[in-house]
Design a protein around this motif. Sequence first.
Motif, PDB file in Angstrom:
ATOM      1  N   LEU A  21      28.726  -4.060  63.513  1.00  0.00           N
ATOM      2  CA  LEU A  21      28.221  -3.181  62.465  1.00  0.00           C
ATOM      3  C   LEU A  21      28.907  -3.367  61.123  1.00  0.00           C
ATOM      4  O   LEU A  21      28.534  -2.716  60.152  1.00  0.00           O
ATOM      5  N   ASP A  22      29.901  -4.229  61.033  1.00  0.00           N
ATOM      6  CA  ASP A  22      30.631  -4.386  59.776  1.00  0.00           C
ATOM      7  C   ASP A  22      29.751  -4.984  58.684  1.00  0.00           C
ATOM      8  O   ASP A  22      29.700  -4.463  57.566  1.00  0.00           O
ATOM      9  N   GLU A  23      29.022  -6.049  58.986  1.00  0.00           N
ATOM     10  CA  GLU A  23      28.149  -6.652  57.978  1.00  0.00           C
ATOM     11  C   GLU A  23      26.964  -5.746  57.667  1.00  0.00           C
ATOM     12  O   GLU A  23      26.532  -5.660  56.513  1.00  0.00           O
ATOM     13  N   TRP A  24      26.423  -5.087  58.678  1.00  0.00           N
ATOM     14  CA  TRP A  24      25.326  -4.158  58.437  1.00  0.00           C
ATOM     15  C   TRP A  24      25.767  -3.084  57.440  1.00  0.00           C
ATOM     16  O   TRP A  24      25.049  -2.773  56.497  1.00  0.00           O
ATOM     17  N   LEU A  25      26.974  -2.542  57.636  1.00  0.00           N
ATOM     18  CA  LEU A  25      27.445  -1.476  56.761  1.00  0.00           C
ATOM     19  C   LEU A  25      27.602  -1.956  55.325  1.00  0.00           C
ATOM     20  O   LEU A  25      27.177  -1.277  54.389  1.00  0.00           O
ATOM     21  N   THR A  26      28.192  -3.103  55.126  1.00  0.00           N
ATOM     22  CA  THR A  26      28.347  -3.590  53.751  1.00  0.00           C
ATOM     23  C   THR A  26      26.988  -3.930  53.136  1.00  0.00           C
ATOM     24  O   THR A  26      26.782  -3.733  51.937  1.00  0.00           O
ATOM     25  N   ASP A  27      26.049  -4.406  53.961  1.00  0.00           N
ATOM     26  CA  ASP A  27      24.702  -4.715  53.454  1.00  0.00           C
ATOM     27  C   ASP A  27      23.948  -3.472  52.992  1.00  0.00           C
ATOM     28  O   ASP A  27      23.047  -3.574  52.147  1.00  0.00           O
ATOM     29  N   VAL A  28      24.278  -2.310  53.532  1.00  0.00           N
ATOM     30  CA  VAL A  28      23.645  -1.061  53.095  1.00  0.00           C
ATOM     31  C   VAL A  28      23.802  -0.888  51.589  1.00  0.00           C
ATOM     32  O   VAL A  28      22.938  -0.320  50.921  1.00  0.00           O
ATOM     33  N   PHE A  29      24.896  -1.416  51.045  1.00  0.00           N
ATOM     34  CA  PHE A  29      25.195  -1.221  49.626  1.00  0.00           C
ATOM     35  C   PHE A  29      24.723  -2.377  48.748  1.00  0.00           C
ATOM     36  O   PHE A  29      25.152  -2.503  47.610  1.00  0.00           O
ATOM     37  N   GLU A  30      23.820  -3.180  49.271  1.00  0.00           N
ATOM     38  CA  GLU A  30      23.191  -4.246  48.502  1.00  0.00           C
ATOM     39  C   GLU A  30      21.774  -3.813  48.152  1.00  0.00           C
ATOM     40  O   GLU A  30      20.843  -3.968  48.932  1.00  0.00           O
ATOM     41  N   LEU A  31      21.615  -3.230  47.002  1.00  0.00           N
ATOM     42  CA  LEU A  31      20.308  -2.786  46.522  1.00  0.00           C
ATOM     43  C   LEU A  31      20.256  -3.046  45.012  1.00  0.00           C
ATOM     44  O   LEU A  31      20.556  -2.166  44.205  1.00  0.00           O
ATOM     45  N   PRO A  32      19.878  -4.270  44.628  1.00  0.00           N
ATOM     46  CA  PRO A  32      19.942  -4.665  43.215  1.00  0.00           C
ATOM     47  C   PRO A  32      19.143  -3.773  42.266  1.00  0.00           C
ATOM     48  O   PRO A  32      19.496  -3.653  41.096  1.00  0.00           O
ATOM     49  N   ASP A  33      18.087  -3.136  42.739  1.00  0.00           N
ATOM     50  CA  ASP A  33      17.250  -2.307  41.868  1.00  0.00           C
ATOM     51  C   ASP A  33      17.860  -0.957  41.524  1.00  0.00           C
ATOM     52  O   ASP A  33      17.326  -0.249  40.671  1.00  0.00           O
ATOM     53  N   LEU A  34      18.937  -0.591  42.190  1.00  0.00           N
ATOM     54  CA  LEU A  34      19.562   0.715  41.972  1.00  0.00           C
ATOM     55  C   LEU A  34      20.763   0.552  41.034  1.00  0.00           C
ATOM     56  O   LEU A  34      21.770  -0.048  41.398  1.00  0.00           O
ATOM     57  N   ASP A  35      20.641   1.074  39.840  1.00  0.00           N
ATOM     58  CA  ASP A  35      21.732   1.023  38.865  1.00  0.00           C
ATOM     59  C   ASP A  35      22.689   2.181  39.107  1.00  0.00           C
ATOM     60  O   ASP A  35      22.262   3.332  39.222  1.00  0.00           O
ATOM     61  N   VAL A  36      23.975   1.864  39.168  1.00  0.00           N
ATOM     62  CA  VAL A  36      24.988   2.890  39.342  1.00  0.00           C
ATOM     63  C   VAL A  36      25.396   3.376  37.958  1.00  0.00           C
ATOM     64  O   VAL A  36      25.937   2.621  37.153  1.00  0.00           O
ATOM     65  N   GLY A  37      25.104   4.634  37.686  1.00  0.00           N
ATOM     66  CA  GLY A  37      25.392   5.226  36.382  1.00  0.00           C
ATOM     67  C   GLY A  37      25.118   6.716  36.441  1.00  0.00           C
ATOM     68  O   GLY A  37      24.987   7.289  37.521  1.00  0.00           O
ATOM     69  N   PRO A  38      24.994   7.351  35.294  1.00  0.00           N
ATOM     70  CA  PRO A  38      24.730   8.795  35.266  1.00  0.00           C
ATOM     71  C   PRO A  38      23.472   9.154  36.064  1.00  0.00           C
ATOM     72  O   PRO A  38      22.475   8.435  36.031  1.00  0.00           O
ATOM     73  N   ARG A  39      23.554  10.230  36.808  1.00  0.00           N
ATOM     74  CA  ARG A  39      22.431  10.775  37.582  1.00  0.00           C
ATOM     75  C   ARG A  39      21.896   9.840  38.669  1.00  0.00           C
ATOM     76  O   ARG A  39      20.721   9.896  39.028  1.00  0.00           O
ATOM     77  N   CYS A  40      22.724   8.963  39.207  1.00  0.00           N
ATOM     78  CA  CYS A  40      22.284   8.029  40.248  1.00  0.00           C
ATOM     79  C   CYS A  40      22.638   8.495  41.653  1.00  0.00           C
ATOM     80  O   CYS A  40      22.184   7.902  42.631  1.00  0.00           O
ATOM     81  N   THR A  41      23.444   9.534  41.771  1.00  0.00           N
ATOM     82  CA  THR A  41      23.999   9.870  43.083  1.00  0.00           C
ATOM     83  C   THR A  41      22.932  10.291  44.091  1.00  0.00           C
ATOM     84  O   THR A  41      23.046   9.962  45.268  1.00  0.00           O
ATOM     85  N   THR A  42      21.900  10.976  43.656  1.00  0.00           N
ATOM     86  CA  THR A  42      20.846  11.366  44.596  1.00  0.00           C
ATOM     87  C   THR A  42      20.146  10.129  45.142  1.00  0.00           C
ATOM     88  O   THR A  42      19.886  10.034  46.351  1.00  0.00           O
ATOM     89  N   ALA A  43      19.873   9.160  44.290  1.00  0.00           N
ATOM     90  CA  ALA A  43      19.222   7.923  44.732  1.00  0.00           C
ATOM     91  C   ALA A  43      20.111   7.155  45.706  1.00  0.00           C
ATOM     92  O   ALA A  43      19.622   6.613  46.706  1.00  0.00           O
ATOM     93  N   ILE A  44      21.411   7.104  45.430  1.00  0.00           N
ATOM     94  CA  ILE A  44      22.346   6.428  46.339  1.00  0.00           C
ATOM     95  C   ILE A  44      22.351   7.128  47.687  1.00  0.00           C
ATOM     96  O   ILE A  44      22.219   6.491  48.740  1.00  0.00           O
TER      97      ILE A  44
END
Length: 153
Positions: A21-44
């Motif tokens: 599950l180690d690679e699966w877990l890190t892959d969860v955080f590969e979503l190029p269309d999601l910008d990390v910035g203000p008001r992004c926490t709900t989308a994350i």
Amino acid sequence: MQFVQAFSHHNAQEQWRNRELDEWLTDVFELPDLDVGPRCTTAIRDHVKTELAKEGWAYDVRIDQGFDLTVFGMKDDLAFHLQTGNISRAAYDLLKLQHLFHAKRIEAAALAVPTKLAANRIGSNVANYERIMAELQLFSRVITVPIFLIGFE
């Protein structure tokens, strides 16, 4: 959003690797269309919740029936928590994971947080990978649950 780095507290990555599950877990955080910035926490949070649900994880799991305290997800003997809010919440998250370990409900955990750079983009005083990694090392004899710390931005 992308996975950036990981830290293995008390050999946690090995626990996740043993369950494949180690690679699966890190892959969860590969979503190029999601910008990390203000008001992004709900989308994350929604994205991560969807990914966990696809793999059969229960989410918002109570750590004890007598209290309204939860972790983001649990499956078998693993717990997962995501923190995109205030840094003061991260210590509380570590206590919840430690409690589950001490109660023998889990063998290992993962905690995902933004890197310091990403946390600064999200807002002020947001939990961040670098600080939590340093504090896990400082409190290594107190926080004994194996924690796979995930940093994303």
